[in-house]
Design an enzyme around this catalytic site. Structure first.
Site, PDB file in Angstrom:
ATOM      1  N   PRO A 146       0.255   8.874 -27.201  1.00  0.00           N
ATOM      2  CA  PRO A 146       0.815   7.517 -27.132  1.00  0.00           C
ATOM      3  C   PRO A 146       1.959   7.481 -26.106  1.00  0.00           C
ATOM      4  O   PRO A 146       3.052   7.956 -26.376  1.00  0.00           O
ATOM      5  CB  PRO A 146       1.315   7.246 -28.548  1.00  0.00           C
ATOM      6  CG  PRO A 146       1.397   8.572 -29.213  1.00  0.00           C
ATOM      7  CD  PRO A 146       0.623   9.573 -28.451  1.00  0.00           C
ATOM      8  N   ASP A 201       5.806  11.258 -24.625  1.00  0.00           N
ATOM      9  CA  ASP A 201       4.926  11.242 -25.795  1.00  0.00           C
ATOM     10  C   ASP A 201       5.735  10.682 -26.970  1.00  0.00           C
ATOM     11  O   ASP A 201       6.654  11.336 -27.461  1.00  0.00           O
ATOM     12  CB  ASP A 201       4.472  12.687 -26.068  1.00  0.00           C
ATOM     13  CG  ASP A 201       3.467  12.788 -27.202  1.00  0.00           C
ATOM     14  OD1 ASP A 201       3.456  11.884 -28.057  1.00  0.00           O
ATOM     15  OD2 ASP A 201       2.706  13.768 -27.219  1.00  0.00           O
ATOM     16  N   HIS A 202       5.370   9.495 -27.400  1.00  0.00           N
ATOM     17  CA  HIS A 202       6.175   8.807 -28.412  1.00  0.00           C
ATOM     18  C   HIS A 202       6.060   9.464 -29.794  1.00  0.00           C
ATOM     19  O   HIS A 202       6.826   9.163 -30.704  1.00  0.00           O
ATOM     20  CB  HIS A 202       5.776   7.333 -28.490  1.00  0.00           C
ATOM     21  CG  HIS A 202       6.884   6.438 -28.962  1.00  0.00           C
ATOM     22  ND1 HIS A 202       8.026   6.911 -29.570  1.00  0.00           N
ATOM     23  CD2 HIS A 202       7.028   5.092 -28.916  1.00  0.00           C
ATOM     24  CE1 HIS A 202       8.813   5.906 -29.889  1.00  0.00           C
ATOM     25  NE2 HIS A 202       8.234   4.794 -29.499  1.00  0.00           N
ATOM     26  N   ARG A 203       5.104  10.391 -29.947  1.00  0.00           N
ATOM     27  CA  ARG A 203       5.014  11.096 -31.229  1.00  0.00           C
ATOM     28  C   ARG A 203       6.208  12.033 -31.390  1.00  0.00           C
ATOM     29  O   ARG A 203       6.614  12.358 -32.492  1.00  0.00           O
ATOM     30  CB  ARG A 203       3.719  11.932 -31.299  1.00  0.00           C
ATOM     31  CG  ARG A 203       2.461  11.087 -31.347  1.00  0.00           C
ATOM     32  CD  ARG A 203       1.242  11.957 -31.234  1.00  0.00           C
ATOM     33  NE  ARG A 203       1.236  12.745 -29.997  1.00  0.00           N
ATOM     34  CZ  ARG A 203       0.338  13.660 -29.698  1.00  0.00           C
ATOM     35  NH1 ARG A 203      -0.620  13.927 -30.550  1.00  0.00           N
ATOM     36  NH2 ARG A 203       0.388  14.311 -28.556  1.00  0.00           N
TER      37      ARG A 203
END
Ligand code: CAO
Length: 423
Positions: free
Chosen positions: A216, A393-395
């Site tokens: 994401p 990476d938004h995780r």
């Protein structure tokens, strides 16, 4: 109000059927259809559900007892009060009572039918352990084909049933999207030429699609004021020849990035398998550089950039980009990076949305620096502004952390001259 008894309903011609499980205990509240006991004939077993609601005052049956129609299973304490207790509803009106009686009749009918049908077909024979296991996992035991004699279901059958369901879900997930085919071909509209896609582009496409679809991405855009850095860079001369040194802004940006990675270790990490919940934090600083070549984009690494000064980084940049363009680079050099920089500064453009170089977790896009009028301390000043596009990476990385990271890079490239120490 008197207590209510729940009795063994009509189970056809079956008599003295063994109780293999008692599923309620004194003081427990039961709702309509909650299982009370499991009985088992020589061919089948079935749960007897509660035909009305209430709190269990006494359980009149234990495992091993033999029961027939009419035997009392449990006594529910003053059922209306208990019902009010559970559901916090007003007293049952006459109409509701009628419905209750109807419900009980339906439950009994279904139960009787089930038990008799199952006894004939022998479909839901199951060990108490398997039955309990299935119930806990929310599986309808009647859907399971038992592996034992007469189709008796054991715990292992429940496990196999669940794995087969999970496999089916995974199979569905792995269906690849179809390539969209148009009913027309390109040549239907004019002259075309079909060429082979360069090998590097084919390889890169797998990585790009993997990254774009699995990570994401979010991109934060910002501008670094590199006015002083540029003055300094342009002033650099060779100490022996006195000639101007040709060092591009990228060498400075690499050094600034290393300093920020040291402060923000989560940007120097990888998650190889999100399912196992582990993150690898790298203790090395190998910066990937996207290099534009006639064969396609390649991303070699400037290894241990933390231990190299800007002049050295600059010459190494030239070496690795030449190696890529001449296809003289070892494949291993494309792996094992900390974070990548993709610079379009030498070509043009400002902000863009770079794709993370998997398995890294962030990439810094650099645009062309330009003079801009910036409002500082109440007046406009001409400053050299460098566009930054940080995809992450938004995780792993939150937006606030990314904004702080950009601030830190700006700081390292700004007036504080962090880079000066590294020449
Ligand atoms: N702002 C303004 N000028 C810049 C600049 C910036 N951010 N970055 C570089 N420049 C200038 C340089 O100073 C140099 O100027 P001079 O010719 O006056 O010396 C000129 O632009 C050319 O620089 P360069 O591009 O040759 O060198 P570099 O160190 O900046 O970049 C490399 C090296 C390998 C990254 C570059 O050659 C390259 O391949 N860039 C393309 C990367 C790419 O395709 N990225 C997109 C990937 S996503 O699809």
């Amino acid at each position: 109000m008197s207590d209510k008894e729940i009795k063994v309903p009509n189970i056809g011609e079956f008599k003295d059927v063994e109780v293999i499980e008692v599923l309620v205990s004194n003081g427990q509240s039961v709702s309509l259809n909650d299982p009370l006991i499991t009985i088992e004939s020589d061919k089948s077993s079935v749960e007897i559900p509660a035909s009305f609601e209430g709190k269990v005052k006494s359980v009149n049956i234990k495992v091993g007892d033999k029961v027939s129609e009419g035997d009392i299973i449990v006594i529910l304490e003053n059922s209306e009060e208990a019902k009010n207790d559970i559901l916090e509803q007003p007293k049952i009106e006459k109409e509701e009572k009628k419905n209750q009686i109807k419900k009980e009749a339906i439950v009994n009918d279904v139960l009787k039918k089930n038990f008799i049908e199952k006894s004939i077909s022998g479909v839901s024979l199951a060990s108490p352990k398997a039955r309990k296991f299935a119930r806990e996992l929310g599986v309808n035991i009647n859907e399971i084909n038992g592996s034992q004699r007469q189709g008796r279901v054991i715990e292992k059958d429940v496990k196999n049933f669940i794995s087969s369901k999970i496999n089916k879900i995974t199979e569905i997930k792995e269906i690849k999207p179809k390539t969209i085919k148009s009913e027309f071909s390109h040549s239907d509209f004019g002259e075309v030429e079909v060429k082979d896609l360069p090998r590097v582009k084919k390889i890169a496409s797998t990585y790009l699609v993997n990254s774009w679809t699995k990570i994401p991405h979010v991109t934060n855009h910002d501008e670094a004021d590199i006015t002083e850095m540029e003055d300094f860079r342009i002033s650099l001369t060779d100490m022996y020849t006195g000639e101007k040194k040709k060092i591009t802004p990228l060498a400075f940006i690499i050094k600034a990035l290393v300093l920020s990675l040291k402060k923000f270790p989560s940007f120097n990490s990888s998650i190889d398998d999100i399912e196992n919940g582990k993150i690898t934090i790298k203790k090395y600083y190998h910066i990937g550089i996207a290099v534009d070549t006639p064969h396609g984009l390649m991303v070699p690494k400037i290894r241990n950039a933390d231990n190299k000064n800007i002049s050295y980084i600059s010459s190494e940049l030239k070496t690795v980009s030449d190696q890529c363009r001449n296809l003289k680079i070892d494949k291993k050099e494309f792996f094992g990076g900390s974070m990548t920089i993709t610079s379009l500064g030498g070509i043009g453009g400002s902000f863009f949305t770079p794709i993370i170089n998997y398995p890294e977790v962030a990439i810094l896009g650099v645009g062309k620096a330009q003079k801009k009028q910036i409002f500082i301390n109440g007046k406009f000043e001409s400053r050299t502004m460098l566009p930054l596009s940080l995809s992450y990476d938004h995780r792993i990385i939150d937006g606030a952390e990314a904004a702080r990271f950009n601030n830190d890079i700006k700081e390292n490239l700004g007036k504080n001259f962090a880079y000066k120490l590294a020449i």
